[in-house]
Structure formats: structure tokens, C-alpha cells
Design a protein around this motif. Structure first.
Motif, PDB file in Angstrom:
ATOM      1  N   VAL A 293       5.063   6.328  11.021  1.00 32.80           N
ATOM      2  CA  VAL A 293       4.849   4.874  11.031  1.00 32.80           C
ATOM      3  C   VAL A 293       3.349   4.568  11.068  1.00 32.80           C
ATOM      4  N   LYS A 294       2.596   5.338  11.852  1.00 37.72           N
ATOM      5  CA  LYS A 294       1.161   5.116  11.991  1.00 37.72           C
ATOM      6  C   LYS A 294       0.429   5.276  10.655  1.00 37.72           C
ATOM      7  N   PHE A 295       0.819   6.322   9.875  1.00 35.82           N
ATOM      8  CA  PHE A 295       0.078   6.658   8.661  1.00 35.82           C
ATOM      9  C   PHE A 295       0.704   6.089   7.390  1.00 35.82           C
ATOM     10  N   THR A 296       1.729   5.251   7.531  1.00 37.22           N
ATOM     11  CA  THR A 296       2.366   4.640   6.366  1.00 37.22           C
ATOM     12  C   THR A 296       2.013   3.160   6.321  1.00 37.22           C
ATOM     13  N   GLU A 297       1.370   2.745   5.244  1.00 32.93           N
ATOM     14  CA  GLU A 297       0.951   1.350   5.106  1.00 32.93           C
ATOM     15  C   GLU A 297       2.011   0.496   4.428  1.00 32.93           C
ATOM     16  N   ARG A 298       2.807   1.108   3.564  1.00 33.06           N
ATOM     17  CA  ARG A 298       3.864   0.371   2.860  1.00 33.06           C
ATOM     18  C   ARG A 298       4.973   1.340   2.478  1.00 33.06           C
ATOM     19  N   GLY A 299       6.133   0.781   2.188  1.00 34.04           N
ATOM     20  CA  GLY A 299       7.247   1.628   1.765  1.00 34.04           C
ATOM     21  C   GLY A 299       8.235   1.856   2.893  1.00 34.04           C
TER      22      GLY A 299
END
Length: 667
Positions: free
Chosen positions: A490-496
Motif C-alpha cells: 500500500v505504501k509503495f503503490t500510487e494507483r491501481g
């Protein structure tokens, strides 16, 4: 040495002929050599180890442990590698930081594989030509200790002996009559020595107690030469007195008399060797001045000769002695000297490694105690700030109290990570064995991360394959390991989206192997970074901590927990497309768990969280259904459909028929 001279040395016809005659080029990997590289990885704590022979401009890897694809399959590399430099070095090639300057900064693997530290021991053929190296590498700068060099030298010697023996046998097969000229007794002894070395090193890998390892060293030497009686004596903490380490074949009264004896010149073979740091050979005890005060004791024990070798650590400090006794007058042969030297070297590695582990355990216990001392007042601070937030505060005060709470929670998270890591490192982490609801784990993750995902507009997807309803394990530690991976995603995902999976990979009558996966559509990870991700305090790049925060301990803790639960941890990633982090655990099977397996595939709209639990009470449910929009998710399974509230996270289940997944908005 100039580049031209160095290249000439590498391509010398006699050396290349020795490489070809070794019979190692382009051959399948063999378990004998693979065993050595696996031992190197475990004993030195490195990600990669390999045995390389240099054939002109090409490195061919006889064995490797830790290489990623495609190198693991290709098993060869062109260009001037570290092993080329190793051929020209006078001894071990030790590189603490490959990027510190030339010539190593320009080695291709520094850039293609991200090699930051290298240690290589040359492999010599019987004729003296260097065939290649036994190497280990790290993906971060590292100070290679003398113990590291000693351990790798022992393993390299085992590999070189095996290579030399094979070369002799190959030559013997090509020349009729040559085999009969070989000294078969020496060959058998060489094979026995290598087997003995491997057994002792395996005990080290298995973390056997020091007395067990020392006894294995002594009994192994006695098995190689049944005419000997052996002993290992240790020095006390002050380095002044001899203490019994292992002496399985010597009489008890003799061991008792030696235990506590003050060392010094002329105090028998072992007391003298410990005091002077030099090998002492006494061929006949009854006439040697060193033994004058102990002749009667030796005669009572039936001992006629004693050769003693000091056991030194990596700083050349004497730790004790290894001794070989005979019941008759005896002079050592070169093979005997090699025997006693190997035993002393193995004892040195074992003693020093155990002392290092004890020191590390003591530091971890201290760190754990300090973490407890810090965490107690910090919890009080968080409790008081919680009470403050409930009181009448103006906007500025509320903002400051909120920042205190946020900082305190972050600090508490860091302390908890350090505490867990130190518990695992010190061996104090106990795993519970209680019933675990596997189907609820991923759903609980989605519930805990729902708010963070909603803030970023990320969809959370929970996928559960056919699994037992319950297994036996530690629910808290499984959740912790899974949450470390999921929160990172969750921390390293900006979208999707972030997808959480739980699948069974293998089952027996008593165990269930479960794989927990977290797949994201985030920033991805470069190939050269992945090998070091699960190491202590490591993150993807130097800016990660500044941009995203964190200690770099989460993935390490997940790996250590997985290993404690009989599994592993790893990652697959494509830069710019996302990553899949995973860990496995071997859990116990419950008799009642064989019933109730099913499949589910739950998805939410962006930001929604799935929380698996009981349905809310009827009146509350009806009121909420009238006032709140719900997201309906259809499932593949026959068990349920789910309506998940985007505001409360409650999930309501009702029976439905299996059909293709679809999502519809309802009010």
C-alpha cells in the motif's frame, strides 16, 4: 602488473591446459560442490556464493548458490571479472567496497549485478596453476573479517582437494598402469578429511552446541586414524588455565588432572603450545623435559607421545589446543601435520563463531530490554495524548496533539520492529501452536489497511484458494509477517490495486504448507536491488527512508518469521509494473480442519476494505442498510455474496449461486 601482463598470465597455455584437464568446464552442477557453496552462504551470511574456473575470457561457474536468472542457467560470464583479478593476487582477494576506486569499479558485475563487496580464495591445481576461485559476494559494502577469510579458505581447500583428486583420476584413466602407482591410502585419507570437514561445517550451519562440535572434531580424527587419541583443551576467560573441551578416548582421571592446569613453557605439550602459540611435537613423553612433572600421569594413562597444535582465532589469539596422542613412540608425517592443522582450524572456526553468536545474543537481549524500557513510557504518552484529544482543544492545540500522536505511533512501530528483531536474533521468540482461521487472515489485512488504501484510491483484492478451515500455528506472527508485506504494498503503490492471496502449496497427513502473497501495481524493484531487500536495515534505495519512512526491518522480520515457521520469503518484481512479495509457512493440520474448504475471490471498489466477520446485529444492520451506500461483490464460490460498506468495512454474506464475478453499486 600491467593489463597486458595480467592478460598473459590469465591466458598462459599451461594454465588453460590445467583448466581443461580438470574436467570441470561445461559440466552439470554436482551436489558435492553445491553443498560447499550452500555452506558458504549460511556460514558467512552472504546472499551469493560460487565456485568459478577461468577459461581465458570466460568464467564458468562449477557451482553457485544465490544467482538469479539468467546467470543461474547460463553458468558463464564473459569479460574481466573479479575471478580474473583473483588469479593474479598473492592470497585471498578481499574487496570491502567495489565502488571505492579502480580497478574494481569497472568490473562489469559491479553494474550489472550490483556487487558491492567481494571475497575470493584461489583454487590451485596439483601442478600449482590457479584454476579459478571460491567466491562470495554481497550487495552492500562489507568489512570481511579474518574469520570470514578463514571459513572460506577451509571451504576452498575442500573444493581444491576434490578438483585435484578428480584430475589425478582422469589422468589415471587415460594412462594404463598409472592408477596402480598412486598412493591409495593417501587418497582415502584425503576423502575422509573432506568428509570430516563437511560434517563439522554442517554442524556449524545447524547451530549445534559447541561441545557437540568439538567432540565431532575429535572423534572424526580418531576415525580417520584409529591409532590416535585426541583432545581439545580450551583456555579460561583469563587465558591462563587449560579447560577440558573434548577428549572422548582419554581416561577420566587424566582429563580431570589436566582440567584447570596453568599454562606455561615446559607444562607438557598442550600447556607449552598454549603459552608459546607454537606447535609442540613430543615424540617420546618418557624422555622429554616438558613432560618431566607429568610422566607418571601419562604412563598411568598409557600415553607415549603427544603432538599439540595451538588453536588461534582470526586475531591470532590462542583459544586452546588440539592434541594427538599415541600409545607408542611416534613421529608425525606430513599427512599427520595436515591432519592436526585441519582439526585445529575447524576448532578455531567453531569456538570463534560460537563466541560471536553469544556476543550477538547478549547485544540483542540488551536491545530487547531497552526497547521494553522505552516502550512503557511511550505507551503512557500515547494514552495521555488520546485523553487530551477528547478534551476541549482549539484548532491549534488539536493539531499539535495530533502530530504528537502520529510521531508517537511511528516511534512505537519502530521500537516494536526492533524488539521483534532482537527477540528473533537472541532466540527468545516462542511460536504459539493454536488453531488459526486461514480464511480470515487476508480479510483482516484488508480491514486494517482499508483506511490507508482509501486515502490513496487503491483497490484491495482478497483471493483465497481451497484451504483447510483451520490449521495449527501462530496467528499473531502470521498476521505480522503478512501485514509487513501488505502495508509495504500500500505504501509503495500510487494507483491501481493490491491483491492479497492465500494458497496451499503442499499437504501431508500432519502438515499444511501455505503461501501468502501480496501483489501490487506499484513502482517495482530493480533486479540488482532485490537480492538485498530481505537483509537487515536494507531498503530499495537511499531515498526510500526519506520519501516513505520505515526502518528497513519489516522484510527482515518477515523472512526470519517465515524461516522460524519452516518456510521462506521472496519477491518477484518488474520495475514500473509492480511486485509480488511472498512468504511460506509450514503449519500443523487439525483433525477437524479437513472439512470446510472453499474458494473465494473478494474485491472492492477503490478504497474499500473487506473485513471478514459476523454480521452486525439486526436493528443496526437494517438502519445502516437504509442510510448507507453498499458495494456488492459476487463470488466464484457457492458460499456467499458480499456487500461491503465503504464507510464501515462491515461485510454481509448471503447464499448465492456460482457465477462470473461482477460488481454493482446499490443503495
Amino acid at each position: 602488473m600491467t593489463d597486458a601482463l595480467a592478460q598473459a598470465a590469465v591466458e598462459h597455455p599451461a594454465r588453460l591446459a590445467a583448466v581443461r584437464d580438470s574436467g570441470l568446464l561445461d559440466q552439470p552442477q554436482e551436489e558435492w560442490f553445491d553443498r560447499l557453496t550452500r555452506l558458504a552462504v549460511k556460514l558467512l551470511g552472504v546472499p551469493v556464493s560460487f565456485i568459478s574456473v577461468v577459461d581465458g575470457a570466460r568464467d564458468f561457474y562449477v557451482s553457485q548458490c544465490g544467482f538469479g536468472e539468467p546467470l543461474a542457467s547460463l553458468r558463464s560470464l564473459e569479460g574481466r571479472t573479479f575471478c580474473h583479478f583473483g588469479l593474479l593476487s598473492e592470497g585471498p582477494l578481499v574487496v570491502d567496497d567495489t565502488t571505492a576506486g579502480e580497478p574494481f569499479a569497472s568490473v562489469p558485475t559491479v553494474h550489472s549485478l550490483g556487487v558491492r563487496a567481494y571475497l575470493g580464495i584461489p583454487l590451485n591445481a596439483l601442478d600449482g596453476h590457479r584454476l579459478g576461485s571460491f567466491c562470495v559476494i554481497d550487495f552492500q559494502p562489507r568489512h570481511w573479517s579474518a574469520t570470514d577469510v578463514n571459513v572460506l579458505t577451509e571451504l576452498a581447500q575442500a573444493a581444491a582437494n576434490e578438483i585435484s583428486l578428480r584430475k589425478v583420476l582422469i589422468a589415471a584413466q587415460s594412462k594404463s598402469g598409472l592408477l596402480t602407482q598412486l598412493n591409495m591410502a593417501n587418497q582415502r585419507r584425503s576423502e575422509q578429511l573432506e568428509k570430516h570437514r563437511s560434517q563439522v561445517l554442517q554442524l556449524l550451519v545447524d547451530a549445534a552446541p559447541l561441545p557437540t562440535i568439538l567432540e565431532a572434531i575429535t572423534t572424526g580424527i580418531e576415525a580417520i586414524d584409529p591409532s590416535t587419541l585426541t583432545s581439545i583443551l580450551l583456555l579460561d576467560g583469563r587465558g591462563k588455565h587449560l579447560l577440558k573441551g573434548a577428549a572422548p578416548s582419554l581416561p577420566g582421571f587424566y582429563n580431570d588432572a589436566i582440567h584447570g592446569l596453568a599454562i606455561g613453557p615446559g607444562v607438557g605439550s598442550c600447556g607449552t603450545a598454549a603459552a608459546t602459540g607454537e606447535r609442540v611435537i613430543v615424540e617420546e613423553i618418557s624422555t622429554h623435559p616438558y613432560w618431566a612433572p607429568y610422566k607418571a600421569l601419562a604412563a598411568q594413562a598409557g600415553l607415549a607421545s603427544c603432538w599439540s597444535e595451538p588453536i588461534r582465532d582470526s586475531r591470532q589469539t590462542v583459544l586452546g589446543t588440539f592434541a594427538i596422542y599415541h600409545r607408542h613412540r611416534a613421529s608425525p608425517t606430513p599427512q599427520d601435520i595436515a591432519l592436526i592443522a585441519q582439526a585445529a582450524s575447524l576448532a578455531s572456526i567453531a569456538i570463534e563463531r560460537k563466541r560471536t553468536e553469544q556476543a550477538s545474543r547478549a547485544k540483542s537481549e540488551f536491545l530487547a530490554n531497552m526497547s521494553h524500557e522505552i516502550r512503557t513510557p511511550l505507551n503512557a504518552i500515547l494514552g495521555l495524548t488520546h485523553l487530551l484529544r477528547r478534551s476541549a482543544l482549539d484548532a491549534d492545540q488539536a493539531d499539535k496533539v495530533g502530530k504528537i500522536t502520529t510521531a508517537g505511533r511511528h516511534l512505537l512501530s519502530v521500537i516494536n520492529d526492533i524488539l521483534d528483531f532482537s527477540k528473533i536474533e537472541s532466540g527468545n521468540l516462542e511460536l504459539e501452536q493454536r488453531p488459526v482461521e486461514l480464511s480470515a487472515l487476508a480479510g483482516n489485512m484488508a480491514s486494517m489497511l482499508g483506511e490507508a488504501a482509501a486515502a490513496k484510491g487503491i483497490a484491495l483484492v482478497v483471493q483465497t484458494g481451497p484451504i483447510p478451515r483451520q490449521v495449527l500455528g501462530d496467528s499473531t506472527r502470521l498476521t505480522q509477517a503478512f501485514l509487513n508485506l501488505a502495508s509495504n504494498a500500500v505504501k509503495f503503490t500510487e494507483r491501481g490495486s493490491v491483491t492479497l492471496r492465500t494458497v496451499v502449496t503442499q499437504e501431508t497427513a500432519t502438515t499444511v504448507d501455505v503461501r501468502f502473497e501480496v501483489q501490487d501495481t506499484g513502482i517495482g524493484i530493480a533486479p540488482e536491488v532485490m537480492p538485498r531487500l530481505f537483509q537487515v536495515f536494507q531498503q530499495g534505495d537511499s531515498s526510500t527512508t526519506r520519501r516513505f519512512g520505515g526502518t528497513g526491518l519489516g522484510l527482515t522480520i518477515t523472512r526470519l518469521l517465515a524461516e522460524r515457521m519452516g518456510g521462506q520469503a521472496g519477491v518477484h518484481s518488474v520495475p514500473g509494473q509492480g511486485s509480488t512479495f511472498w512468504f511460506t509457512a509450514r503449519l500443523g493440520r487439525l483433525a477437524a480442519s479437513e472439512a470446510g474448504a472453499g474458494t473465494s475471490n473478494h474485491a472492492t471498489r477503490p478504497g474499500d476494505a473487506i473485513r471478514l466477520g459476523k454480521r452486525a446485529p439486526g436493528s443496526w444492520w437494517r438502519k445502516t442498510m437504509r442510510s448507507t451506500s453498499w458495494w456488492r461483490v459476487s463470488c466464484w464460490s457457492r458460499s456467499a455474496c458480499a456487500w461491503t460498506s465503504p464507510t464501515t468495512g462491515w461485510t454481509r454474506w448471503s447464499a448465492c449461486s456460482p457465477h462470473r464475478p461482477r460488481a454493482t453499486r446499490s443503495s
